[in-house]
Design a protein around this motif. Sequence first.
Motif, PDB file in Angstrom:
ATOM      1  N   LEU A 152      -0.122  -7.827 -18.203  1.00  0.00           N
ATOM      2  CA  LEU A 152      -0.511  -6.461 -17.894  1.00  0.00           C
ATOM      3  C   LEU A 152       0.574  -5.749 -17.086  1.00  0.00           C
ATOM      4  N   VAL A 153       1.147  -6.449 -16.099  1.00  0.00           N
ATOM      5  CA  VAL A 153       2.209  -5.839 -15.290  1.00  0.00           C
ATOM      6  C   VAL A 153       3.467  -5.631 -16.128  1.00  0.00           C
ATOM      7  N   THR A 154       3.745  -6.551 -17.028  1.00  0.00           N
ATOM      8  CA  THR A 154       4.888  -6.390 -17.926  1.00  0.00           C
ATOM      9  C   THR A 154       4.721  -5.146 -18.794  1.00  0.00           C
ATOM     10  N   ARG A 155       3.499  -4.927 -19.262  1.00  0.00           N
ATOM     11  CA  ARG A 155       3.208  -3.726 -20.049  1.00  0.00           C
ATOM     12  C   ARG A 155       3.436  -2.459 -19.214  1.00  0.00           C
ATOM     13  N   TYR A 156       3.034  -2.523 -17.945  1.00  0.00           N
ATOM     14  CA  TYR A 156       3.244  -1.376 -17.054  1.00  0.00           C
ATOM     15  C   TYR A 156       4.734  -1.126 -16.841  1.00  0.00           C
ATOM     16  N   GLU A 157       5.493  -2.196 -16.655  1.00  0.00           N
ATOM     17  CA  GLU A 157       6.935  -2.058 -16.453  1.00  0.00           C
ATOM     18  C   GLU A 157       7.596  -1.385 -17.657  1.00  0.00           C
ATOM     19  N   ILE A 186      -5.556  -8.054  -6.303  1.00  0.00           N
ATOM     20  CA  ILE A 186      -5.991  -7.379  -7.534  1.00  0.00           C
ATOM     21  C   ILE A 186      -5.984  -5.872  -7.326  1.00  0.00           C
ATOM     22  N   TYR A 187      -6.541  -5.448  -6.192  1.00  0.00           N
ATOM     23  CA  TYR A 187      -6.554  -4.012  -5.922  1.00  0.00           C
ATOM     24  C   TYR A 187      -5.176  -3.489  -5.545  1.00  0.00           C
ATOM     25  N   GLY A 188      -4.307  -4.351  -5.040  1.00  0.00           N
ATOM     26  CA  GLY A 188      -2.927  -3.943  -4.806  1.00  0.00           C
ATOM     27  C   GLY A 188      -2.236  -3.583  -6.116  1.00  0.00           C
ATOM     28  N   LYS A 208      -3.864  -2.798  -8.961  1.00  0.00           N
ATOM     29  CA  LYS A 208      -4.625  -1.678  -9.543  1.00  0.00           C
ATOM     30  C   LYS A 208      -4.198  -0.335  -8.932  1.00  0.00           C
ATOM     31  N   THR A 209      -4.169  -0.281  -7.618  1.00  0.00           N
ATOM     32  CA  THR A 209      -3.800   0.953  -6.932  1.00  0.00           C
ATOM     33  C   THR A 209      -2.347   1.327  -7.219  1.00  0.00           C
ATOM     34  N   GLY A 210      -1.480   0.327  -7.240  1.00  0.00           N
ATOM     35  CA  GLY A 210      -0.067   0.577  -7.514  1.00  0.00           C
ATOM     36  C   GLY A 210       0.158   1.193  -8.882  1.00  0.00           C
ATOM     37  N   ILE A 211      -0.524   0.653  -9.882  1.00  0.00           N
ATOM     38  CA  ILE A 211      -0.396   1.189 -11.243  1.00  0.00           C
ATOM     39  C   ILE A 211      -0.963   2.604 -11.319  1.00  0.00           C
ATOM     40  N   GLU A 212      -2.139   2.791 -10.747  1.00  0.00           N
ATOM     41  CA  GLU A 212      -2.783   4.106 -10.818  1.00  0.00           C
ATOM     42  C   GLU A 212      -1.994   5.179 -10.070  1.00  0.00           C
ATOM     43  N   LYS A 223       7.265  -3.191  -6.900  1.00  0.00           N
ATOM     44  CA  LYS A 223       6.204  -3.307  -5.904  1.00  0.00           C
ATOM     45  C   LYS A 223       4.935  -3.872  -6.535  1.00  0.00           C
ATOM     46  N   VAL A 224       4.602  -3.401  -7.720  1.00  0.00           N
ATOM     47  CA  VAL A 224       3.424  -3.900  -8.432  1.00  0.00           C
ATOM     48  C   VAL A 224       3.618  -5.370  -8.801  1.00  0.00           C
ATOM     49  N   ARG A 225       4.828  -5.705  -9.240  1.00  0.00           N
ATOM     50  CA  ARG A 225       5.142  -7.083  -9.616  1.00  0.00           C
ATOM     51  C   ARG A 225       5.000  -8.020  -8.426  1.00  0.00           C
ATOM     52  N   GLN A 226       5.348  -7.560  -7.231  1.00  0.00           N
ATOM     53  CA  GLN A 226       5.226  -8.400  -6.037  1.00  0.00           C
ATOM     54  C   GLN A 226       3.773  -8.757  -5.781  1.00  0.00           C
ATOM     55  N   HIS A 227       2.871  -7.781  -5.932  1.00  0.00           N
ATOM     56  CA  HIS A 227       1.436  -8.074  -5.790  1.00  0.00           C
ATOM     57  C   HIS A 227       0.994  -9.103  -6.836  1.00  0.00           C
ATOM     58  N   GLN A 228       1.516  -8.963  -8.040  1.00  0.00           N
ATOM     59  CA  GLN A 228       1.133  -9.884  -9.113  1.00  0.00           C
ATOM     60  C   GLN A 228       1.619 -11.306  -8.802  1.00  0.00           C
ATOM     61  N   ARG A 229       2.827 -11.437  -8.271  1.00  0.00           N
ATOM     62  CA  ARG A 229       3.341 -12.766  -7.911  1.00  0.00           C
ATOM     63  C   ARG A 229       2.504 -13.392  -6.802  1.00  0.00           C
ATOM     64  N   GLU A 230       2.149 -12.566  -5.805  1.00  0.00           N
ATOM     65  CA  GLU A 230       1.340 -13.077  -4.703  1.00  0.00           C
ATOM     66  C   GLU A 230      -0.067 -13.440  -5.176  1.00  0.00           C
TER      67      GLU A 230
END
Length: 275
Positions: free
Chosen positions: A65-70, A110-112, A114-118, A125-132
């Motif tokens: 999902l994050v890859t798609r956002y990137e 998860i909300y990190g 979600k909020t980052g994408i929105e 920054k979004v990827r960092q939340h995903q790694r964590e």
Amino acid sequence: MSSYTASKSLYKSVFGAIALGLSVTSLSFNVQANGQITDQVNHLKDHLSEYSEEVSWLEEKYDGLVTRYEAKGTEAVDTQELINYWEEVNFHSAIETQYIPLYATIWQHIYGIKTGIENGDDAKKVRQHQRELTQTFWQALGAVKLAAHYQDKGVIDKIKTTDKAPTSAPEIITDIEKRLDKVVAKYAEQLTEVATTMVHDTYMERFEGIEGALIEQDASLVEALEKDFNVTLPQAIENGKSVDEVRSIVDTMKKKLDNAQSLLEKAEQNRKDVF
């Protein structure tokens, strides 16, 4: 990556939580957002391979999902999927019933994402939340494996759907601390009203019952905790403070409660010595 190895650094804290019998009370069943907890949580050992597969699946889904956002931006992503993935797996209730602090951290990340994408944040920054988030999933799996071991040995009680009220003052303190951990978890789920209600109920149903005995030992400590329950913590929740800030308030409260527990235990022992 070995999930059990990832959890070794958590051994002491996780076992401490498990040894206290972190079971789901009627309170947590009432506020649960993702449906019923099934009996699989009472047979963790039988489901460890399933949980491992689910964690790998979750890692793949969130990474994709994050890859798609990137690659394509916000419009290409349905952020509700972030919540659906997590609520879909049985591992969700396994960690919720065995180690609530990690459960709260999972929701926080998860909300990190979600909020980052929105908000259209930088993909790094979004990827960092995903790694964590991925790291927390594997830590949580390690915690569940540890819980499965002690459940198999009979150290951990089976999950109960009824709330057995603690009887002694020190037991009430332990129950209050568990409830406060659940407050952080529900706030991380963005269930603000639920979290606020839990704070109020914990104060009314638990803390008020020991106030008299604790005032005899340290009146200023009672006053400080009353302010935490009725002002500091609920205001932080209602004002939308970060999960880390709310967790910090709870951690401070738990230190005060640990002090209260020691005072009450000493008072109890002194009474026994007299009689």
